[in-house]
Structure formats: C-alpha cells, structure tokens
Design a protein around this motif. Structure first.
Motif, PDB file in Angstrom:
ATOM      1  N   ARG A  27      18.807  32.512  65.461  1.00 23.32           N
ATOM      2  CA  ARG A  27      17.878  33.606  65.775  1.00 23.32           C
ATOM      3  C   ARG A  27      18.138  34.148  67.183  1.00 23.32           C
ATOM      4  O   ARG A  27      18.163  35.366  67.391  1.00 23.32           O
ATOM      5  N   LEU A  28      18.346  33.254  68.148  1.00 25.96           N
ATOM      6  CA  LEU A  28      18.644  33.712  69.511  1.00 25.96           C
ATOM      7  C   LEU A  28      19.924  34.535  69.540  1.00 25.96           C
ATOM      8  O   LEU A  28      20.003  35.563  70.205  1.00 25.96           O
ATOM      9  N   GLN A  72      19.169  37.951  68.043  1.00 24.42           N
ATOM     10  CA  GLN A  72      18.398  38.799  68.952  1.00 24.42           C
ATOM     11  C   GLN A  72      19.284  39.354  70.072  1.00 24.42           C
ATOM     12  O   GLN A  72      19.155  40.513  70.463  1.00 24.42           O
ATOM     13  N   TRP A 119      21.373  42.139  68.547  1.00 25.11           N
ATOM     14  CA  TRP A 119      20.566  43.337  68.327  1.00 25.11           C
ATOM     15  C   TRP A 119      20.355  44.065  69.663  1.00 25.11           C
ATOM     16  O   TRP A 119      20.509  45.282  69.744  1.00 25.11           O
ATOM     17  N   ALA A 120      20.013  43.303  70.701  1.00 23.68           N
ATOM     18  CA  ALA A 120      19.788  43.903  72.024  1.00 23.68           C
ATOM     19  C   ALA A 120      21.054  44.577  72.555  1.00 23.68           C
ATOM     20  O   ALA A 120      20.983  45.573  73.272  1.00 23.68           O
ATOM     21  N   ALA A 161      23.800  41.442  63.945  1.00 25.07           N
ATOM     22  CA  ALA A 161      22.470  40.859  64.170  1.00 25.07           C
ATOM     23  C   ALA A 161      21.777  40.593  62.831  1.00 25.07           C
ATOM     24  O   ALA A 161      21.198  39.522  62.633  1.00 25.07           O
ATOM     25  N   ILE A 188      20.699  36.940  61.554  1.00 22.15           N
ATOM     26  CA  ILE A 188      19.307  36.555  61.293  1.00 22.15           C
ATOM     27  C   ILE A 188      19.166  36.075  59.848  1.00 22.15           C
ATOM     28  O   ILE A 188      18.384  35.166  59.553  1.00 22.15           O
ATOM     29  N   ALA A 200      11.741  34.642  62.155  1.00 26.27           N
ATOM     30  CA  ALA A 200      13.084  35.199  61.934  1.00 26.27           C
ATOM     31  C   ALA A 200      13.030  36.264  60.829  1.00 26.27           C
ATOM     32  O   ALA A 200      13.670  37.313  60.925  1.00 26.27           O
ATOM     33  N   ASP A 210      11.775  39.412  62.236  1.00 25.97           N
ATOM     34  CA  ASP A 210      12.856  40.109  62.946  1.00 25.97           C
ATOM     35  C   ASP A 210      13.673  40.920  61.947  1.00 25.97           C
ATOM     36  O   ASP A 210      13.965  42.094  62.166  1.00 25.97           O
ATOM     37  N   TRP A 253      14.193  44.981  61.779  1.00 30.54           N
ATOM     38  CA  TRP A 253      15.513  45.584  61.929  1.00 30.54           C
ATOM     39  C   TRP A 253      15.902  46.396  60.705  1.00 30.54           C
ATOM     40  O   TRP A 253      16.528  47.447  60.825  1.00 30.54           O
TER      41      TRP A 253
END
Length: 195
Positions: free
Chosen positions: A113-114, A117, A120-121, A128, A132, A145, A148, A152
């Motif tokens: 998940r990190l 993220q 995605w950022a 991403a 996920i 998750a 998220d 998205w």
C-alpha cells in the motif's frame, strides 16, 4: 549517503514519507561506528529500497547532532512519515539490528500500500492501481487499501470497476460511519446519475 543540515530535510524528512530512513550519527575517530556502519550498509543493500540509510558525521554537523541530542555515538534514529519513531545508541548485534528494522519496515500488504501511494503521488497511476490490487490480494479484508483503489478508479473514470470494489468492502466500513467511504460513495452515485 551523507547528509548535512542543508540537505537533511530532503534526505531524511521528505524521504521518510516514502520509506523509513535510518540516520546514523557517527564520526571517523569512533571505533564502534566502524563496526556498525558496514553492518547497516549491508542490511540496506539486502532491503532493496524498503528503507534508506543516511549518515551524519557529527564532527562536521554539530548543529544536527545537538538538535537530536546526540551525546554518544554511534547513535541511530529511525524516521518514518517525517518524524523520528525509534532509536538506539551503540552497536547492536546483527540479530537485534534485524529485529529493530522489522519493527520499522511495514510488511506484506502495508508495504504494498505504501508503495502504491508513493506511485500515485508520483503520477504513475497505472502502476499504483496494480500495486494496490497486490496489497488487497495479500489481505482481501484490507478496507483502507480497497478505499484507495476505489478513489483512484473514480479519478480514472473507471466507475464500473469502482462499483465492483465497493461491493467487496466489509460492513464495518460501509455502514455509515466511515467518512472517507461516504464521500467516495457519494462520488460513485453522482457518476451513476451523470451516465
């Protein structure tokens, strides 16, 4: 990687938003530092990006050492999400070092998940979404998750996929008390009305 007062914010604070950062306060004249440093470098190489090692030479960066109240070296401070979260002083045996790192580095679905993220950022949206989905595959009940992913998919206007994921959320998330879920559900419903 060596850091200084001028580069500390970027090398440590900002970097720790993506992965944990270990800051090793050391000096060239310090005997124990010569033992710990290579051990940390070896473990960082093994970790393959799960965490990062940054070194601070206390002789050249006394202001940084003072700010973090470093009175004895080697002194290692772990940063995650922009703040110090754990530390130790002296040389730990490799087994204890690994235990320290295991507490610091998220495993499995959390790590995925990190990573998602961060992707995605950085604007790497397709990667991403794939990442996920990998986190959810590791832990199908991981609603954060899945939220998220729904968010998205909505951002990518993939509403049908988002609705399918919505059906897989647990009742504890969907029964009205999760503000993030409620906001996403409102967006999904609005998108349905527009089509």
């Amino acid at each position: 990687m060596e850091t200084t007062l001028a580069t500390f914010e970027n090398d440590v604070i900002n970097a720790s938003m993506l992965a944990p950062v270990l800051v090793d306060f050391w000096a060239p004249w310090c005997g124990p530092c010569k033992t710990l440093g290579p051990m940390l470098e070896k473990l960082e190489a093994e970790a393959a990006g799960k965490w990062k090692l940054v070194k601070v030479n206390v002789d050249e960066n006394q202001e940084l050492a003072g700010h973090f109240q470093v009175r004895s070296i080697p002194h290692v401070i772990a940063f995650a999400e922009g703040r110090p979260v754990d530390q130790f002083i002296g040389v730990l045996p490799e087994g204890q070092l690994r235990e320290f790192l295991d507490r610091l580095v998220p495993a499995g679905a959390d790590a995925e998940r990190l990573s998602a993220q961060a992707a995605w950022a950085a604007g790497n949206r397709e990667f991403a979404i794939d990442t996920i989905k990998a986190a959810i595959a590791l832990d199908p009940g991981y609603d954060d998750a899945r939220l998220d992913l729904i968010e998205w998919l909505i951002a990518e206007r993939r509403y049908d996929e988002a609705k399918e994921e919505d059906k897989l959320l647990s009742p504890k998330t969907t029964q009205g008390i999760d503000a993030r879920y409620n906001a996403l559900k409102t967006e999904l419903d609005a998108a349905d009305r527009e089509r």
